[in-house]
Design an enzyme around this catalytic site. Structure first.
Site, PDB file in Angstrom:
ATOM      1  CG  HIS A   4      -1.945  -1.060   1.270  1.00  7.40           C
ATOM      2  ND1 HIS A   4      -2.190  -1.834   2.376  1.00  7.40           N
ATOM      3  CD2 HIS A   4      -2.801  -1.502   0.310  1.00  7.40           C
ATOM      4  CE1 HIS A   4      -3.161  -2.700   2.110  1.00  7.40           C
ATOM      5  NE2 HIS A   4      -3.535  -2.529   0.861  1.00  7.40           N
ATOM      6  CE  LYS A  54     -13.738  -7.150   4.392  1.00  7.82           C
ATOM      7  NZ  LYS A  54     -13.226  -7.035   3.064  1.00  7.82           N
ATOM      8  NE  ARG A  71      -2.370  -7.102  -4.780  1.00 16.11           N
ATOM      9  CZ  ARG A  71      -3.082  -7.358  -3.704  1.00 16.11           C
ATOM     10  NH1 ARG A  71      -2.477  -7.748  -2.606  1.00 16.11           N
ATOM     11  NH2 ARG A  71      -4.383  -7.236  -3.705  1.00 16.11           N
ATOM     12  CB  SER A 117      -4.207  -6.862   4.107  1.00 16.29           C
ATOM     13  OG  SER A 117      -3.906  -5.533   3.793  1.00 16.29           O
TER      14      SER A 117
END
Ligand code: ADP
Length: 156
Positions: free
Chosen positions: A18, A42, A91, A129
């Site tokens: 990030h 979540k 990515r 993450s």
């Protein structure tokens, strides 16, 4: 006033990947609002407060970066803040398909908001993450995947 971009994400936690996106974006935009999306469904690793605190600690001396939390649609949040650029990192082709879908929905719903995607340098492609969360779950040390000087233990 200058150009501002909104960088939205879960940031659970904010990673070196990030940071690389933000570093690149600082060359393109005058101001970046890092927007921590809070999803009560979540159950994450870090609380929303600690996700924000980590990012604020990292950018404490950078007046061009601001951190906010939000609970609504990203496009609507942009509109409220008067921001017309959503920044996301890419990515791989999985990210690409995902980002394209979201960007196209946003294009329809919030036509004034444009999505800018920045490619990650190859050496950061494997950082996520979720890898960090997995490492911590099994007692590993995620420090090499975190921005420098950030000790995740201070935020758990
Ligand atoms: P979300 O849950 O919204 O996908 P994340 O916090 O996982 O939020 O990611 C936020 C943004 O950062 C996304 O655009 C994601 O593709 C990007 N990102 C995550 N890791 C990297 C990385 N290593 N390199 C570049 N971009 C990344």
């Amino acid at each position: 006033m200058g150009k501002t971009a909104l960088f939205p994400g879960s940031f659970d936690p904010f990673t070196l990947g990030h940071k690389v996106v933000v570093d690149q974006a600082l060359e393109l935009f005058d101001r970046i609002v890092i927007a921590v999306g809070v999803n009560s469904e979540k159950k994450g690793l870090l609380t929303a407060e600690n996700r924000v605190r980590l990012i604020e600690d990292l950018y404490r001396n950078n007046s061009r970066i601001e951190v906010k939390t939000y609970t609504e649609l990203t496009g609507r949040f942009c509109r409220e803040l008067g921001i017309s650029i959503i920044l996301r990192g890419l990515r791989n082709s999985v990210d690409f398909e995902y980002e394209r879908n979201i960007a196209q929905v946003n294009q329809t719903m919030f036509p004034e908001v444009k999505t800018v995607l920045l490619f990650t340098p190859a050496k950061y492609v494997a950082i996520s993450s979720s890898v960090i969360r997995e490492l911590i779950r099994f007692g590993g040390d995620p420090t090499p995947l975190m921005p420098r000087n950030i000790d995740i233990k201070n935020y758990l």
